[in-house]
Write a protein that holds these residues in place. Structure first.
Motif, PDB file in Angstrom:
ATOM      1  N   GLN A  53       0.825  -1.309  -0.023  1.00  0.00           N
ATOM      2  CA  GLN A  53       0.002  -0.073   0.052  1.00  0.00           C
ATOM      3  C   GLN A  53       0.796   1.269   0.118  1.00  0.00           C
ATOM      4  O   GLN A  53       0.602   2.338  -0.646  1.00  0.00           O
ATOM      5  CB  GLN A  53      -0.972  -0.072   1.012  1.00  0.00           C
ATOM      6  CG  GLN A  53      -2.007  -1.116   1.074  1.00  0.00           C
ATOM      7  CD  GLN A  53      -2.880  -1.205   2.345  1.00  0.00           C
ATOM      8  OE1 GLN A  53      -2.808  -0.509   3.375  1.00  0.00           O
ATOM      9  NE2 GLN A  53      -3.723  -2.266   2.476  1.00  0.00           N
ATOM     10  N   SER A  54       1.990   1.182   0.692  1.00  0.00           N
ATOM     11  CA  SER A  54       2.933   2.392   0.793  1.00  0.00           C
ATOM     12  C   SER A  54       3.497   2.698  -0.665  1.00  0.00           C
ATOM     13  O   SER A  54       3.732   3.764  -1.101  1.00  0.00           O
ATOM     14  CB  SER A  54       4.048   2.259   1.829  1.00  0.00           C
ATOM     15  OG  SER A  54       3.318   2.206   3.212  1.00  0.00           O
ATOM     16  N   GLN A  57       0.939   4.137  -2.770  1.00  0.00           N
ATOM     17  CA  GLN A  57       0.712   5.430  -2.285  1.00  0.00           C
ATOM     18  C   GLN A  57       1.778   6.575  -3.031  1.00  0.00           C
ATOM     19  O   GLN A  57       1.196   7.602  -3.324  1.00  0.00           O
ATOM     20  CB  GLN A  57       0.626   5.532  -0.716  1.00  0.00           C
ATOM     21  CG  GLN A  57       0.480   6.907  -0.340  1.00  0.00           C
ATOM     22  CD  GLN A  57       0.497   6.767   1.308  1.00  0.00           C
ATOM     23  OE1 GLN A  57       0.236   5.762   1.999  1.00  0.00           O
ATOM     24  NE2 GLN A  57       0.709   8.103   1.799  1.00  0.00           N
TER      25      GLN A  57
END
Length: 184
Positions: A53-54, A57
């Motif tokens: 997810q990072s 992002q």
């Protein structure tokens, strides 16, 4: 808003250089953005969702280069994910050989699967964890014209410790894995 160490998350340390910090500091993973793709420094299967997810992002580019600073589980156990994206994986020669040995032992594979049962099914080819390239002393990668130094420093935390130096980012950024004596 202050960073919540207990929850972990993404922190920027320089332009295009980020660190995903696992909950409670369970791992620290570098994310470097270049015009030639994303570089991942270390990865931990336990924090699969948070790290992915990072990365999503901060970029829509796949990881093209993955670097393992040493052979503890929180530094290489998503190599298979990045390999499947087409990444070239680097580590010191010593680290590469130690990962290769571990991936030949069923007990290590079972241990990794137990660290994140939700993605255990993905650990079906242990050889995918083994870095492509082993570095004896040092090598300089040039990605999009930028220098990234990989330096095998010998035994600090583990026998195959590798540091990653980005001399051109934010006055210089250094990723060093773990400190000597730390045992997570």
């Amino acid at each position: 808003m202050a960073f919540d160490y207990k929850k972990g998350g993404l922190e920027s340390v320089a332009d295009g250089v980020h660190v995903y910090i696992g909950p409670g500091g369970s791992s620290n993973n570098g994310i470097i953005l270049t015009d030639e793709g994303t570089v991942s420094i270390d990865s931990f299967i336990t924090n699969y969702d948070g790290l992915m997810q990072s990365i999503e992002q901060v970029t829509n580019r796949a990881v093209g280069t993955a670097i393992n600073t040493h052979d503890d589980a929180d530094h290489y156990t998503m190599n298979h994910v990045f390999r499947r994206q087409g990444a070239t994986i680097f580590a010191s020669d010593v680290c590469r050989e130690r990962i290769k040995t571990k991936m030949g032992m069923g007990v290590w594979i079972d241990n990794l699967k137990s660290r994140n049962p939700a993605v255990a099914h993905e650990l079906d080819k242990p050889e995918e964890m083994i870095p492509h390239v082993g570095i004896e002393d040092a090598v300089t990668l040039m990605l999009a014209g930028e220098q990234i130094d990989l330096i095998h420093v010998g035994h600090g935390h583990c026998p195959g410790d590798l540091i990653v130096n980005l001399p051109e980012r934010g006055g210089g950024v250094l990723f060093a894995g773990d400190r000597p004596g730390w045992n997570a």
